[in-house]
Design an enzyme around this catalytic site. Structure first.
Site, PDB file in Angstrom:
ATOM      1  N   LYS A   1       8.384  57.641  55.106  1.00  0.00           N
ATOM      2  CA  LYS A   1       6.952  58.714  54.757  1.00  0.00           C
ATOM      3  C   LYS A   1       7.115  59.923  55.854  1.00  0.00           C
ATOM      4  O   LYS A   1       7.020  60.819  55.171  1.00  0.00           O
ATOM      5  CB  LYS A   1       5.867  57.954  55.469  1.00  0.00           C
TER       6      LYS A   1
ATOM      7  N   ARG B   1      -0.280  56.126  60.728  1.00  0.00           N
ATOM      8  CA  ARG B   1       0.475  55.394  59.898  1.00  0.00           C
ATOM      9  C   ARG B   1       1.722  55.037  60.272  1.00  0.00           C
ATOM     10  O   ARG B   1       2.559  55.565  61.020  1.00  0.00           O
ATOM     11  CB  ARG B   1       0.505  55.895  58.341  1.00  0.00           C
TER      12      ARG B   1
ATOM     13  N   GLY C   1       4.175  44.041  55.469  1.00  0.00           N
ATOM     14  CA  GLY C   1       4.053  43.272  56.677  1.00  0.00           C
ATOM     15  C   GLY C   1       4.011  44.097  58.065  1.00  0.00           C
ATOM     16  O   GLY C   1       3.631  43.636  58.888  1.00  0.00           O
TER      17      GLY C   1
ATOM     18  N   MET D   1       2.103  47.533  60.106  1.00  0.00           N
ATOM     19  CA  MET D   1       0.750  48.006  60.005  1.00  0.00           C
ATOM     20  C   MET D   1       0.251  49.042  59.121  1.00  0.00           C
ATOM     21  O   MET D   1       1.142  49.845  58.689  1.00  0.00           O
ATOM     22  CB  MET D   1       0.698  48.743  61.451  1.00  0.00           C
TER      23      MET D   1
ATOM     24  N   ARG E   1       7.193  60.417  47.277  1.00  0.00           N
ATOM     25  CA  ARG E   1       8.463  59.574  47.447  1.00  0.00           C
ATOM     26  C   ARG E   1       9.000  58.954  46.285  1.00  0.00           C
ATOM     27  O   ARG E   1       8.451  59.387  45.149  1.00  0.00           O
ATOM     28  CB  ARG E   1       8.107  58.042  48.273  1.00  0.00           C
TER      29      ARG E   1
ATOM     30  N   HIS F   1      20.905  21.512  38.158  1.00  0.00           N
ATOM     31  CA  HIS F   1      21.745  21.377  36.834  1.00  0.00           C
ATOM     32  C   HIS F   1      21.080  22.129  35.750  1.00  0.00           C
ATOM     33  O   HIS F   1      21.572  23.029  34.874  1.00  0.00           O
ATOM     34  CB  HIS F   1      21.871  20.008  36.377  1.00  0.00           C
TER      35      HIS F   1
ATOM     36  N   ARG G   1      35.050  27.211  27.810  1.00  0.00           N
ATOM     37  CA  ARG G   1      35.050  25.772  28.329  1.00  0.00           C
ATOM     38  C   ARG G   1      35.231  24.789  27.155  1.00  0.00           C
ATOM     39  O   ARG G   1      34.136  24.677  26.310  1.00  0.00           O
ATOM     40  CB  ARG G   1      34.016  25.285  28.966  1.00  0.00           C
TER      41      ARG G   1
ATOM     42  N   ARG H   1      39.845  27.417  28.434  1.00  0.00           N
ATOM     43  CA  ARG H   1      40.566  26.603  29.476  1.00  0.00           C
ATOM     44  C   ARG H   1      40.443  25.348  28.913  1.00  0.00           C
ATOM     45  O   ARG H   1      39.633  24.633  28.246  1.00  0.00           O
ATOM     46  CB  ARG H   1      39.430  26.531  30.445  1.00  0.00           C
TER      47      ARG H   1
ATOM     48  N   GLU I   1      40.873  28.031  41.737  1.00  0.00           N
ATOM     49  CA  GLU I   1      39.599  27.263  42.299  1.00  0.00           C
ATOM     50  C   GLU I   1      39.877  26.230  43.462  1.00  0.00           C
ATOM     51  O   GLU I   1      39.061  25.631  43.601  1.00  0.00           O
ATOM     52  CB  GLU I   1      38.955  26.798  40.945  1.00  0.00           C
TER      53      GLU I   1
ATOM     54  N   SER J   1      42.481  33.546  37.181  1.00  0.00           N
ATOM     55  CA  SER J   1      41.186  33.711  36.627  1.00  0.00           C
ATOM     56  C   SER J   1      40.611  32.910  37.839  1.00  0.00           C
ATOM     57  O   SER J   1      40.515  31.676  37.946  1.00  0.00           O
ATOM     58  CB  SER J   1      40.983  33.385  35.397  1.00  0.00           C
TER      59      SER J   1
ATOM     60  N   GLY K   1      37.770  30.656  39.628  1.00  0.00           N
ATOM     61  CA  GLY K   1      36.795  30.090  39.297  1.00  0.00           C
ATOM     62  C   GLY K   1      35.927  29.702  40.848  1.00  0.00           C
ATOM     63  O   GLY K   1      36.203  28.785  41.520  1.00  0.00           O
TER      64      GLY K   1
ATOM     65  N   ASN L   1      33.019  29.060  41.445  1.00  0.00           N
ATOM     66  CA  ASN L   1      32.117  28.020  41.498  1.00  0.00           C
ATOM     67  C   ASN L   1      32.787  26.864  42.387  1.00  0.00           C
ATOM     68  O   ASN L   1      32.355  26.247  43.247  1.00  0.00           O
ATOM     69  CB  ASN L   1      31.569  27.211  40.282  1.00  0.00           C
ATOM     70  N   ASP L   2      34.267  26.491  41.977  1.00  0.00           N
ATOM     71  CA  ASP L   2      34.563  25.285  42.782  1.00  0.00           C
ATOM     72  C   ASP L   2      35.274  25.817  43.892  1.00  0.00           C
ATOM     73  O   ASP L   2      35.487  24.958  44.779  1.00  0.00           O
ATOM     74  CB  ASP L   2      35.635  24.947  41.623  1.00  0.00           C
TER      75      ASP L   2
ATOM     76  N   CYS M   1      35.990  34.093  36.758  1.00  0.00           N
ATOM     77  CA  CYS M   1      34.916  33.627  35.509  1.00  0.00           C
ATOM     78  C   CYS M   1      34.015  32.535  36.254  1.00  0.00           C
ATOM     79  O   CYS M   1      33.125  31.902  35.554  1.00  0.00           O
ATOM     80  CB  CYS M   1      35.674  32.983  34.608  1.00  0.00           C
TER      81      CYS M   1
ATOM     82  N   TYR N   1      39.050  42.106  35.820  1.00  0.00           N
ATOM     83  CA  TYR N   1      37.824  42.329  35.155  1.00  0.00           C
ATOM     84  C   TYR N   1      36.992  40.994  35.756  1.00  0.00           C
ATOM     85  O   TYR N   1      37.473  40.460  36.634  1.00  0.00           O
ATOM     86  CB  TYR N   1      38.101  41.844  33.543  1.00  0.00           C
TER      87      TYR N   1
END
Lengths: 899, 899
Positions: A26, A96, A105, A107, A340, A458, A566, A622, A757, A776, A778, A780-781, A844, A864
């Site tokens: 500000k 301010r 949160g 003042m 702003r 899931h 998949r 895959r 993975e 590639s 993986g 997640n795993d 992926c 990629y």
């Protein structure tokens, strides 16, 4: 610079927009505007560093701070032509907070500071309006009591409404000067009663207390938690802005308003805003009087309007971005109070960016940087019509974006029967949670609503993958599957089977009844921006897709290939599951091969569809990944069934059949299926499965070639942890592919690569690369194994707690764990490219569609990212931004540029 | 050197013992002995490189090879005073394979090569013994047909036994010259019939074919598989030894024998061996005549004996190791045919090494290197008395070493009732497999016998940890737990409850009835050798132990501390399990704390016992690690029980109680418990568990201090993957410990460290080290996560297959996976020590007791390894050898030493 000796108090004219870290957001803009020569009420700013020092000193002002404030205040007084605390011509100020980053949160504002019994009289005299002055006074006491002294706002409110009640009126404006005087005096009595001290009369004491309150508000638990959650630095501190008051409520030649330089909802390049005459800022917000559209001001006060429009134009031109401004007119004079960068909808963000490029204000790269990738998610799904009035009965997690309408069903089977592929009704699957066996029902539904599970449950993960809206973990909903009802806790709302629901997976709302929806629009601007992005990006974007429809959609969203198809989802199809089970229960390789032979034409037609949809673009297929027991009924269910059968009279043949399945499930069941017999490990034991799949892939491709198409299949082996696994399976795939080539006479180039993975694959990537045409990731795993987190278990059991406690800053299944998993990703790239400098490497996992992760992948040197179709545009934008940021960082390093 | 131009044929006198890679093991020793001036029949060696070239050329001799052989043969002829193929004075030769490393599956010996109709006559004349000559001839045809021409030995055997039958005799020696002549001619007819070619008469053709056969035998599938399994290089090749024949069967002044320079069974420094007069080598092996002890030769042929004893002494002195020698006496002249380092028992290995050091022949370091660490495992367990005659009924895997005798029981409960802690009977637990719930029964048993599961099955792992003998995966055993019997497949042997069994976990034997056992002896020599080892080692050795008894035993075996004391085993005690379950089922933190308060005195007394046993040495106590559901009944069992209850009339209260447990188990159950809510993750959610455990540790230590003891407790936090977890729990442990210190007034220094068992902990070890006083690698879990192998599942489902297929060279849970997990271990050390250069780092996984892994840990810079008590001496020896090997490698690099 030594912080202790640094300048702690700035006049507006001493600062600039570049001093955000010192003066806060500000303050630096007030300084900038002052120096632009705009009409800004004079003021001073206490720096963020002073705040830090205050907190470091144990809530004590740094030495000399108030002296510096007093000195600066002298200049402000001079400019305003008034004196702080003066009984004749008093200066009133607003106080301010203003941190470098906007932060709820902190003042709130205190207005009218400096009022006391003496200055009040002067204000009455000066304004010639007793009611105005007492109104200002009672507001000041209220605000001061509330935000500085920490009193409950409610208690002030009680006094005010008590007075209105006694007088039999409804609106504050119906109270006259005498009423407000009485209210003000009751307020002061309240303050004394609650705090044990008289309300401070000395304006300098008021100011000191207000500054302290701002400093203190930086360090409240709420503010600290907010910063933790938003990854904001704790050592920024907040500045304090002390500014001469101007009043929009001094009569009909006064007023106040807010405005945007462009339409923040559509992005249209037209001044947009609203105002109220004879009002203060808070009156606009309170909504008691209806503000007028800004255009009216042109008629009401043409000169002021013209002046304001010019200022707006100047500010936008100066900041090169759409501005959000506040102004006040005091007795016919325009004052700017704030400017702003304006918040805007995703659609507006896109339009403003593209328009500004066309107006020559910003470059294409700047335009790309103006749109937040996560923000445009909203543009890519159906939404509840923003014009519709809705009253949600409950709210859950926004687990998969988009809105959906349908009849409630309570089991996956019911959904499959009634929904897509069944009777074609639109249904919403309502459930406690979902499991892999519910996939058919989920696919048949318009949307999913669960009462349990988080963002990585899931239901959430599968729904996101399928692009089906999902509200998850809606814990106010008590679902009773046996009765097929869901009760909204604390209400008498009961959802029964067949009741129509609307859910909004973008924000988690659940609404009873049908609400109108609007389709996502890829406007011309949006497309254009993404084309600019593609032209800039070093990485390209692919999609994860398992069906021709998803592949086509992904292509429309700009995917340059399929990064992950998949094949197990094809095994899960209800028509095929019995054959898959036959294959699993087979006692001999020959029986297994016979079952596989039945599956092959089905797989081939799947592959043909996807390869045709992506004609000319690569499709990474895959081979089978999950453990075989995932295709059989659950052990628990079988156990109960078999135990029950032993009590009922049951046909022996049926019982034995069931028992045989139970035995097989027992044999296949694993303590930790995630680390079990799956992926390439299956194929080492049962090579005929991958043989069948490979043959199906290449026969499909050969047929398409003969039809004149240009399929580009690539085969990916999952879960490789040791180069020897890949060597064996590469040989098998190659042999099978070459047999198809020989048989069909159609020649191909094809790639055989692997999913990375397992940590060991990263650690030995130099070995693995010798047998791989591409990698590639993986993630997640890889995240599950590197962190030792079972995704299915972690979320509810401890992950949420970890994020709440700040052990983790993000859910590592959504945002890549840069320090851990990221290190392995980098190692894999480095080792893999050491052996094959041009090795194609992509990702992926789900993080492939997350902007911060995408920036990491860019830096790591990937070719990629691949993500679900709905995230493809987001990823395209994020990939471009990563490239641009890297360029900018490079320039900074070289010493060029930087604002 | 260019292999193609290298010398391919060596005379014995041209080689030496250093040329093992060129001349093979047998050949280089023959060369060495020749050059020592010992009586060696002359001969030549075709190099290993020639073999490689032969195979590389597609089974063709390298150019000029046979010319070189012929040239060398001329020299041999000259030395022997005979000519190859000569009709008057023919030279006969033996042809033997000899690779650099001894390898079964390679071609056997062909003796008497060079015999044909013409040379045979000369042999008859020269020997003056027609029977001898025809016997030599028929043996030659048989051997040549068998090993060179690839015919079945059985068919030759049929002709010979046919002749004996026709003549009505039993022994070969009862056949006369005419009989053998007839046999030889039938043999030749057989060769012609089977191969379609006449038996080769030309000695040079015989030789050429025999050399080819040796070369071919290097490349058979059996040999390749053997090398793969034993990690032997495929490119070593084998040499061929062609040596002039000498005959021990030329009359009563001839003979043959084998001898060791010391007793290979006890190590006693006394010439040891046996011989037969008028016999060939194979007669000694055949066992038809009983050989005489070598000492007899001193009486029968004192001069020869004296000459042999001197040669033996010379050879031992020369090779500085116990030798295994073969000799032949031909017409009163002694010939040496072979010498090599002698195979010996573990006890002998230790004694020979220590003795030789004392005799001043070798250094202490050389003595240490002479004993194989794995070998001494045999010395550390009870064994079946080697003198006892036993007939095993079945054989399983040698899953946990040592022998045991006891009555068969078939359930863990029966074992607990009858065995240790129960009626005190000695029992053997016979079971299909074991689970964590069987621990009490296993602990009460003398030994475990299972019909299913491998070297890493639950039974095997737990038995090894407890030091209880175990034979696992004995698949010939059909166990019927309901009938409490076990049938040995293919026999009529049925083991019933109470039948006495003996099992030998060292070699997998199962014997019906009681067999006498002998206790392990830590002889003085053994102790001495290990002391030398400790003095050399850079790392020290600790033990994994959870009870005072195990701690004391470990200390006796030389452990310098406890590297891993698992506290969950204490939770599993049947007295405590109900309290643990109460704690888990608790609905509130208070109820949980109440249950924990009951457990605390028990834990305290456990810790007191262990700390007292290890007085003055560090004890690392790992706080609770497994997921809570491991302490509850199994979901499967509960499901069946509850389902059954719903059919029977059951007390509602009982049913509801059971139902409540089922619900809790369901709530706690996880898809992948290995990656689930366990280790430090439990303590983040339920800090009161670690609080209780920490208080118990330090209160125990304080009490011991007051008793004048010197306990050294160290607290270890498991499963840390993120420094924030450790920071929170370190604070908690420290606070609790400091409270105990304050309360008891006993001051301590204590360490708080972490188990490194998640890849992320290695990847971020620089962060983790900031909160850790020590690291201890948990390689079991680190292997599970890094490889993505669930240990409980992998073994049976694919690990055995992977090892069989050569995808893995070893079970990574037994031998550290150097390339994958090892890389993470090294990274953890490097990053950890970057932050804390003196960080104490050890390992407490199972690989901590495996010699090759220990060498890796030494190189990685660890401070200690910790293993089960029985492996402590092995680890001490391995740690010393690693240090010595490193020194030697360093010297080699510097250009010093090396033989």
């Amino acid at each position: 610079m030594d912080e202790k000796n640094a300048k702690k108090v700035y006049l507006f004219e001493e600062g600039s927009a570049k001093m955000r870290d010192v003066l806060g957001g500000k303050g630096c803009n007030l300084a900038e505007m002052t120096n632009l020569g705009l009409p800004i009420p004079p003021g001073l700013i206490i720096t963020c560093q002073a705040c830090n020092e205050y907190n470091a000193l144990g809530k004590k002002f740094p030495k000399g701070l108030m002296e510096d404030v007093r000195k600066a205040l002298l200049v402000v007084e001079q400019k305003a032509g008034k004196k702080f605390g003066d009984a004749k011509n008093p200066l009133l100020v607003s106080v301010r907070s203003g941190a470098p980053v906007s932060m709820p949160g902190m003042m709130d504002t205190v207005l009218n500071l400096g009022l006391n019994e003496a200055t009040l009289k002067a204000l009455v005299a000066q304004a010639g309006n007793e009611r105005f002055a007492y109104d200002a006074y009672r507001r000041f006491i209220n605000m001061f009591g509330d935000v500085v002294l920490g009193m409950e706002h409610k208690k002030f409110e009680e006094i005010l409404s008590g007075k209105k009640k006694a007088k039999g009126v409804k609106l504050d404006t119906e109270l006259d000067a005498a009423d407000l005087k009485e209210v003000a005096s009751k307020y002061k009595a309240l303050v004394e009663k609650e705090t044990g001290k008289k309300f401070p009369e000395d304006p300098m004491v008021q100011l000191e207390l207000a500054i302290m309150a701002v400093f203190n508000s930086w360090d409240t638990p709420r503010a600290i938690t907010y910063r933790k959650l938003n990854r904001l630095r704790n050592d920024m501190g907040t500045a304090v802005n002390v500014q001469a008051m101007v009043f929009g409520n001094m009569g009909n030649d006064s007023g106040t308003g807010v405005a945007f330089t462009r339409n923040p909802s559509t992005g249209e390049n037209k001044l947009y805003g609203e105002y109220l005459m004879n009002a203060q800022g808070e009156d606009v917000v309170a909504g008691i009087r209806t503000p007028k559209p800004l255009i009216q001001l042109g008629k009401e006060m043409p000169a002021i309007y013209k002046q304001f429009a010019e200022i707006a134009k100047k500010l936008e031109g100066h900041y090169k971005d759409m501005q959000d401004m506040e102004f006040t007119i005091e007795k016919g004079k325009l004052w700017m109070l704030q400017t702003r960068s304006g918040k805007r909808t995703a659609a507006a963000a896109v339009k403003v960016a593209v328009d500004m490029e066309k107006e020559g204000r910003i470059s294409k790269e700047e335009a790309i940087m103006r749109v937040q990738p996560e923000h445009i998610d909203k543009l890519l799904h159906r939404q509840i019509d923003p014009k519709a009035k809705v009253s949600p009965v409950a709210k859950g997690l926004n687990a998969s974006p988009g809105a959906a309408v349908g009849k409630a069903v309570f089991t996956a089977d019911d959904a499959a029967k009634a929904g897509n592929g069944g009777n074609g009704e639109k249904v919403i699957l309502v459930s406690v949670e979902t499991t892999p066996e519910d996939i058919h029902g989920m696919a048949a539904s318009q949307g999913i609503l669960t009462s349990r599970g988080g963002m990585t449950s899931h239901a959430a993960v599968v729904a996101r993958g399928m692009g089906i809206p999902c509200v998850a973990g809606c814990d106010k909903l008590k679902v009773d599957v046996s009765k097929k009802t869901a009760t909204v806790e604390g209400t008498n709302v009961v959802i029964k089977e067949g009741d129509v629901l609307t859910i909004d997976g973008t924000d988690g709302r659940v609404i009873i009844g049908e609400v109108p929806l609007v389709d996502p629009e890829l406007t011309g601007d949006f497309e254009e921006l993404l084309k600019w992005a593609d032209a800039v990006s070093r990485m390209h974007v692919r999609a994860n897709a398992d069906t021709p429809k998803n592949a086509l959609d992904a292509r429309k969203f700009g995917a340059k290939g399929i990064g992950l198809c998949r094949t197990e989802r094809m095994f899960n199809d209800p028509d095929r599951l019995p054959i898959v089970q036959e294959m699993i229960l087979a006692g001999t390789p020959d029986a297994r091969k016979a079952a596989l032979a039945k599956l092959k034409p089905m797989q081939k037609s799947d592959f043909k569809g996807i390869l045709a949809a992506m004609d000319g673009l690569p499709v990474i297929i895959r081979l089978l990944d999950p453990p075989l027991h995932e295709f059989l009924p659950k052990l628990e269910d079988l156990l109960v069934e078999v135990t029950k059968m032993s009590f009922h009279k049951t046909d022996d043949r049926v019982f034995n059949e069931k028992k045989k399945i139970l035995d097989k499930v027992r044999e296949l069941s694993e303590f930790n299926p995630m680390l079990g017999h799956r992926g390439c490990r299956l194929a080492i034991k049962y090579p005929e499965i991958y043989e069948m799949q490979t043959a199906a892939v290449f026969e499909a491709a050969a047929e398409l070639r003969k039809e004149g198409r240009n399929p580009v299949p690539e085969v990916m082996i999952p879960l490789v942890g040791n180069v020897n696994e890949l060597a064996i399976l590469r040989k098998l795939v190659k042999k099978t592919a070459d047999e198809v080539i020989a048989k069909t006479g159609v020649k191909f180039n094809y790639m055989i690569g692997t999913m990375i993975e397992i940590p060991r694959a990263c650690l030995t990537a130099d070995e693995v690369a010798q047998e791989a045409d591409f990698f590639s990731y993986g993630t997640n795993d890889l995240t599950q194994t590197t962190l030792g987190f079972s995704r299915d278990d972690a979320e509810a059991k401890f992950l949420q707690l970890y994020i709440k406690e700040g052990i983790l800053s993000d859910n590592p299944f959504e945002v890549l764990d840069f320090d851990g998993v990221g290190k392995l990703v980098e190692m894999g790239v480095r080792l893999g490219r050491k052996v094959k400098p041009n090795l194609e490497i992509g990702v992926c996992g789900e993080t492939g569609g997350e902007p911060r992760s995408i920036e990491f992948y860019h830096k790591a040197g990937l070719n990629y990212v691949s993500c679900s179709k709905f995230r493809v545009p987001i990823a395209r934008l994020a990939a471009a931004q990563a490239t641009i940021r890297e360029k900018q960082a490079g320039k900074k390093k070289e010493g060029f540029g930087d604002s």
